[in-house]
Scaffold this motif. Structure first.
Motif, PDB file in Angstrom:
ATOM      1  N   MET A 114       0.828  -1.207   0.000  1.00  0.00           N
ATOM      2  CA  MET A 114       0.000   0.000   0.000  1.00  0.00           C
ATOM      3  C   MET A 114       0.867   1.264   0.000  1.00  0.00           C
ATOM      4  N   ILE A 115       2.040   1.179   0.639  1.00  0.00           N
ATOM      5  CA  ILE A 115       2.984   2.304   0.575  1.00  0.00           C
ATOM      6  C   ILE A 115       3.455   2.514  -0.859  1.00  0.00           C
ATOM      7  N   LEU A 116       3.762   1.404  -1.561  1.00  0.00           N
ATOM      8  CA  LEU A 116       4.149   1.501  -2.967  1.00  0.00           C
ATOM      9  C   LEU A 116       3.058   2.178  -3.786  1.00  0.00           C
ATOM     10  N   SER A 117       1.827   1.802  -3.548  1.00  0.00           N
ATOM     11  CA  SER A 117       0.712   2.396  -4.282  1.00  0.00           C
ATOM     12  C   SER A 117       0.606   3.894  -4.021  1.00  0.00           C
ATOM     13  N   SER A 118       0.809   4.304  -2.768  1.00  0.00           N
ATOM     14  CA  SER A 118       0.744   5.731  -2.440  1.00  0.00           C
ATOM     15  C   SER A 118       1.904   6.499  -3.067  1.00  0.00           C
ATOM     16  N   VAL A 119       3.082   5.864  -3.154  1.00  0.00           N
ATOM     17  CA  VAL A 119       4.223   6.493  -3.830  1.00  0.00           C
ATOM     18  C   VAL A 119       3.871   6.745  -5.293  1.00  0.00           C
ATOM     19  N   GLY A 120       3.237   5.775  -5.933  1.00  0.00           N
ATOM     20  CA  GLY A 120       2.815   5.962  -7.319  1.00  0.00           C
ATOM     21  C   GLY A 120       1.846   7.115  -7.479  1.00  0.00           C
ATOM     22  N   THR A 121       0.911   7.254  -6.549  1.00  0.00           N
ATOM     23  CA  THR A 121      -0.057   8.358  -6.612  1.00  0.00           C
ATOM     24  C   THR A 121       0.648   9.707  -6.513  1.00  0.00           C
ATOM     25  N   ILE A 122       1.631   9.808  -5.625  1.00  0.00           N
ATOM     26  CA  ILE A 122       2.381  11.063  -5.483  1.00  0.00           C
ATOM     27  C   ILE A 122       3.172  11.372  -6.749  1.00  0.00           C
ATOM     28  N   LEU A 123       3.791  10.344  -7.343  1.00  0.00           N
ATOM     29  CA  LEU A 123       4.565  10.547  -8.572  1.00  0.00           C
ATOM     30  C   LEU A 123       3.664  10.987  -9.725  1.00  0.00           C
ATOM     31  N   ILE A 124       2.446  10.497  -9.757  1.00  0.00           N
ATOM     32  CA  ILE A 124       1.493  10.942 -10.781  1.00  0.00           C
ATOM     33  C   ILE A 124       1.278  12.447 -10.667  1.00  0.00           C
ATOM     34  N   ALA A 125       1.093  12.926  -9.450  1.00  0.00           N
ATOM     35  CA  ALA A 125       0.872  14.359  -9.242  1.00  0.00           C
ATOM     36  C   ALA A 125       2.108  15.170  -9.623  1.00  0.00           C
ATOM     37  N   ILE A 126       3.288  14.680  -9.250  1.00  0.00           N
ATOM     38  CA  ILE A 126       4.517  15.416  -9.579  1.00  0.00           C
ATOM     39  C   ILE A 126       4.714  15.489 -11.082  1.00  0.00           C
ATOM     40  N   SER A 127       4.335  14.434 -11.811  1.00  0.00           N
ATOM     41  CA  SER A 127       4.550  14.380 -13.256  1.00  0.00           C
ATOM     42  C   SER A 127       3.744  15.429 -14.019  1.00  0.00           C
TER      43      SER A 127
END
Length: 602
Positions: free
Chosen positions: A322-335
């Motif tokens: 679930m931490i990995l999934s949240s990291v992906g969500t943050i990277l989506i926003a940064i992109s």
């Protein structure tokens, strides 16, 4: 009082590094017997007291930093009194203040929880904990790329020891993997720094950002290659795919408080991506390459994380996925590379860190209640505290899955709002919604196994199952439940105050995207308002100060602009050099080029 305030103002950014550093050294000097003797050691209350006081003082300092930075002011601290880019500089802006507050807001309750029984399971727990805080704060404050590497190594070395705290075969095995991966990342970090320094001639963040657009095409491409190599390194730290497979298993074997504090570690990688790759390498080539890669990486990481959570067989690994999934969500926003998206990423970053820490603490609570079944997803007798544990689990599930009205939901809404001008809006919205739905399914699955399908405890006193069940604790591990309640209460306040908090996040995103302001504050200028720097670096082009002798120095007039007044009046500036400074300052340069650094005569 005025002297104290002045001292605080002059040395502000460095206190968050010095407090944990001095604490850690003091705890090391205090000594530590073997782990088996810690519970009866007369120094243990002193260790805990020193650790408590330092953590609370660090939290208070971080809050003062946040209040000070909230007005948009950027504070700098020149180590050794040498101005950037020649000296090392610490920078306190809104982003670094936010990250330091998050670090201490997480560390303080976890330290209180760990100080009851966890800290006696291994040597030097408190010392390593504060070395970890020192590395985290230094990484958030430094304005120099090489010192970012130094502070990364400090926090990593502390994390190596903390990961194997409590000993055990599984911790040792995965500890070796963790060390190996991070040593590889460190080697890549150094190679990337070498490439950047060789092409740009500087490692000061503001100076690198200023010089990159001025490079020749070949040098520019080489510098971008170095920046992308750093992106890979930060991606390993942030545990993004395809370099983040190590996280679920590694964090699963750590002790409960160590796993909880490690949730801030992935955010160091995200911070570095945001600070370095998002703002320093702001040229078109860097942004085009990063934008093309960061969005698909974020989407894949988010989906992979939640699918891995659905297939997990243990609760601790479930949290890691679930931490990995949240990291992906943050990277989506940064992109998305816009202010609104970055503000949303910061809001969600704080939420994901605190809720993951609370979930690891809940995993420890559930493990203690299930005896031999531990945190495996097997049908087991009903927990003695099944009502309160199930309620806490339900609340954490709502928050982590992103259901209204909690901060996880608000964070995802802020991210979706920021996609309005993105050509990939439909893809991003679809993935975020699917991940949220799959998260609900994943939480439903483990809730079904842990609570709804739990069997009735054995009631025959003659059976071994009855005796084993009766031997289980009636209450949660000491301070475990209270620490979870504290973190969840903080998240509820975070949700209630989402308006003003999001305004701060938006101003923070605006500030970190304003490279001109960053450069103006950090880089020193001469009397013609020209930045005192040189590219490429050549030691012969530096003004000579220490015991200058009788060598003619055409750069003597620049010396007062790069060192402090106290140093200028000190013994390291010879009388001959002082006369050169005075003579050259009388002759005002007629052209800006005349103010640049010139080579000394041999």
């Amino acid at each position: 009082m005025n002297a104290v305030i002045q001292f605080w103002t002059e040395h502000t950014p460095i206190f968050s590094i010095l407090i944990p550093a001095f604490t850690a050294f003091l705890l090391v000097i205090l000594g530590n017997p073997g782990a088996g003797a810690l519970s009866g050691d007369w120094r243990q209350p002193w260790r805990r007291g020193i650790s408590y006081v330092s953590s609370i003082l660090g939290l208070a300092t971080a809050i003062v930093y946040l209040i000070s930075a909230s007005n948009g002011q950027i504070n700098t601290y020149n180590l050794g009194e040498w101005s950037a880019p020649f000296g090392i500089v610490l920078v306190l802006d809104q982003l670094s203040a936010l990250m330091i507050v998050l670090t201490y807001a997480l560390a303080t309750p976890i330290l209180w929880f760990a100080s009851h029984e966890w800290d006696i399971r291994g040597r030097y727990f408190h010392a390593m904990f504060h070395f970890l805080l020192m590395g985290l704060c230094g990484a958030f404050l430094t304005g120099d790329l090489f010192n970012l590497f130094v502070f990364f190594e400090i926090l990593l070395m502390a994390s190596y020891v903390l990961l194997v705290h409590g000993q055990g075969k599984a911790r040792f095995q995965l500890g070796i993997h963790y060390v190996t991966i991070n040593l590889l990342a460190s080697a890549l970090f150094l190679i990337g720094l070498g490439i950047i320094y060789g092409s740009v001639g500087s490692l000061n963040m503001a100076d690198v950002a200023r010089l990159i657009p001025l490079l020749e095409p070949d040098q520019h491409k080489l510098a971008v290659a170095g920046g992308l190599l750093l992106f890979v390194v930060f991606g390993i730290k942030a545990a993004m795919l395809p370099v983040g497979f190590w996280l679920p298993k590694t964090y699963a074997v750590a002790t409960t408080p160590v796993a909880a504090i490690f949730t801030i570690m992935t955010k160091v990688g995200i911070y570095a991506i945001l600070r370095i790759n998002g703002t320093i390498f702001e040229d078109d080539l860097s942004h085009s390459i990063l934008a093309n890669w960061l969005l698909p990486i974020g989407l894949i990481t988010s989906i992979y994380g939640v699918i891995g959570a659905i297939g997990a067989e243990r609760l601790r690994r479930f949290v890691g996925f679930m931490i990995l999934s949240s990291v992906g969500t943050i990277l989506i926003a940064i992109s998305l590379f816009n202010t609104l998206a970055w503000a949303a990423a910061l809001y969600y970053l704080v939420h994901s860190t605190l809720i993951a820490a609370a979930f690891y603490l809940l995993s420890g609570w559930i493990t203690s209640q299930r005896g031999a079944f531990k945190d495996h997803f097997n049908i087991a007798p009903q927990m003695k505290q099944h009502k309160v544990v199930s309620l806490v689990f339900f609340l954490i599930a709502l928050m982590m899955a992103g259901l209204p009205p909690f901060s996880g939901f608000l964070g995802k809404v802020f991210i979706l709002q920021a996609t309005s001008h993105s050509p990939y809006q439909l893809v991003i919205i679809t993935v975020v919604l699917i991940v949220s739905l799959l998260s609900i399914i994943a939480f439903t699955r483990i809730g079904f196994v842990l609570f709804w399908r739990a069997t009735t405890p054995e009631n025959n006193p003659d059976t071994d199952e009855f005796k084993a069940y009766q031997a289980l604790p009636e209450q949660s591990p000491a301070r475990n439940d209270k620490t979870i309640y504290l973190l969840l209460s903080g998240l509820i306040v975070y949700m209630v105050c989402a308006g003003p908090i999001q305004q701060y996040m938006f101003k923070t995103a605006e500030q970190i995207q304003n490279n001109a302001l960053y450069e103006e504050i950090i880089l020193h200028k001469d009397n013609l308002n020209q930045v005192i720097s040189v590219q490429p670096y050549d030691p012969e082009n530096l003004p000579e100060t220490k015991y200058g002798g009788e060598t003619v120095d055409p750069n003597a007039h620049l010396i007062p602009y790069i060192i402090s007044e106290d140093t200028l009046e000190g013994e390291h500036i010879s009388e001959y050099k002082q006369r050169q400074i005075e003579e050259q300052q009388v002759q005002e340069p007629a052209h800006p080029d005349d103010a640049k650094l010139k080579p000394r005569e041999p």
